[in-house]
Design a protein around this motif. Structure first.
Motif, PDB file in Angstrom:
ATOM      1  N   PRO A  29       0.805  -1.226   0.000  1.00 28.37           N
ATOM      2  CA  PRO A  29       0.000   0.000   0.000  1.00 28.37           C
ATOM      3  C   PRO A  29       0.838   1.276   0.000  1.00 28.37           C
ATOM      4  O   PRO A  29       0.481   2.265  -0.632  1.00 28.37           O
ATOM      5  N   THR A  30       1.973   1.245   0.689  1.00 31.35           N
ATOM      6  CA  THR A  30       2.855   2.412   0.702  1.00 31.35           C
ATOM      7  C   THR A  30       3.426   2.655  -0.687  1.00 31.35           C
ATOM      8  O   THR A  30       3.526   3.803  -1.143  1.00 31.35           O
ATOM      9  N   LEU A  31       3.799   1.597  -1.387  1.00 27.63           N
ATOM     10  CA  LEU A  31       4.308   1.743  -2.747  1.00 27.63           C
ATOM     11  C   LEU A  31       3.244   2.310  -3.679  1.00 27.63           C
ATOM     12  O   LEU A  31       3.544   3.133  -4.550  1.00 27.63           O
ATOM     13  N   VAL A  32       1.971   1.897  -3.478  1.00 32.15           N
ATOM     14  CA  VAL A  32       0.875   2.419  -4.304  1.00 32.15           C
ATOM     15  C   VAL A  32       0.685   3.906  -4.040  1.00 32.15           C
ATOM     16  O   VAL A  32       0.554   4.708  -4.976  1.00 32.15           O
ATOM     17  N   VAL A  33       0.675   4.304  -2.776  1.00 31.19           N
ATOM     18  CA  VAL A  33       0.514   5.719  -2.429  1.00 31.19           C
ATOM     19  C   VAL A  33       1.662   6.543  -2.993  1.00 31.19           C
ATOM     20  O   VAL A  33       1.451   7.646  -3.528  1.00 31.19           O
ATOM     21  N   MET A  34       2.865   6.017  -2.934  1.00 28.72           N
ATOM     22  CA  MET A  34       4.011   6.755  -3.460  1.00 28.72           C
ATOM     23  C   MET A  34       3.935   6.857  -4.987  1.00 28.72           C
ATOM     24  O   MET A  34       4.296   7.889  -5.556  1.00 28.72           O
TER      25      MET A  34
END
Length: 124
Positions: A29-34
């Motif tokens: 999820p952090t990679l998607v937000v970034m």
């Protein structure tokens, strides 16, 4: 908007550095937000322009199309809390205008013709 973009960019960098210190990969999820942040930062003007045009076109169509007006009036009456309020206000406006016509001595048929558009809602 610039503040949000800057905060997202800086916090993304902080997360990336924090996880790289531990030798761990970033969560999905952090990679998607970034990735979303990395897309929004250079193309913010396209997103705002498209959103602004979409809102303008929606209201333009709403005010100019009879079918759109009827559809929106029907949807407004189905809103959970506000639908009942809109319904009562529309019927009160209709009744108040009809009563004023009767008080002026206008017959029922003529009054109904005149009051037909006074409700402000295509459904009624």
């Amino acid at each position: 908007m610039a503040t949000t973009a800057a905060t997202t960019k800086l916090s993304g960098l902080a997360f990336k550095e924090l996880f790289s210190c531990f030798g761990a990969d970033l969560p999905g999820p952090t990679l998607v937000v970034m990735a979303i942040s990395n897309f929004f930062v250079p193309y913010w003007w396209v997103i705002f322009g498209t959103t602004g045009f979409g809102i303008w076109f929606f209201f333009y169509t709403w005010k100019r199309s009879e079918k759109m007006q009827a559809t929106m009036d029907r949807l407004l009456l189905k809103l959970p809390i506000f639908g009942g309020v809109i319904r009562r206000a529309t019927l009160a406006r209709f009744a108040r205008t009809l009563a004023a016509m009767f008080a002026a001595g206008i017959t029922l048929v003529e009054a109904l013709d005149a009051v037909a558009g006074a409700s402000g809602n295509r459904v009624y």
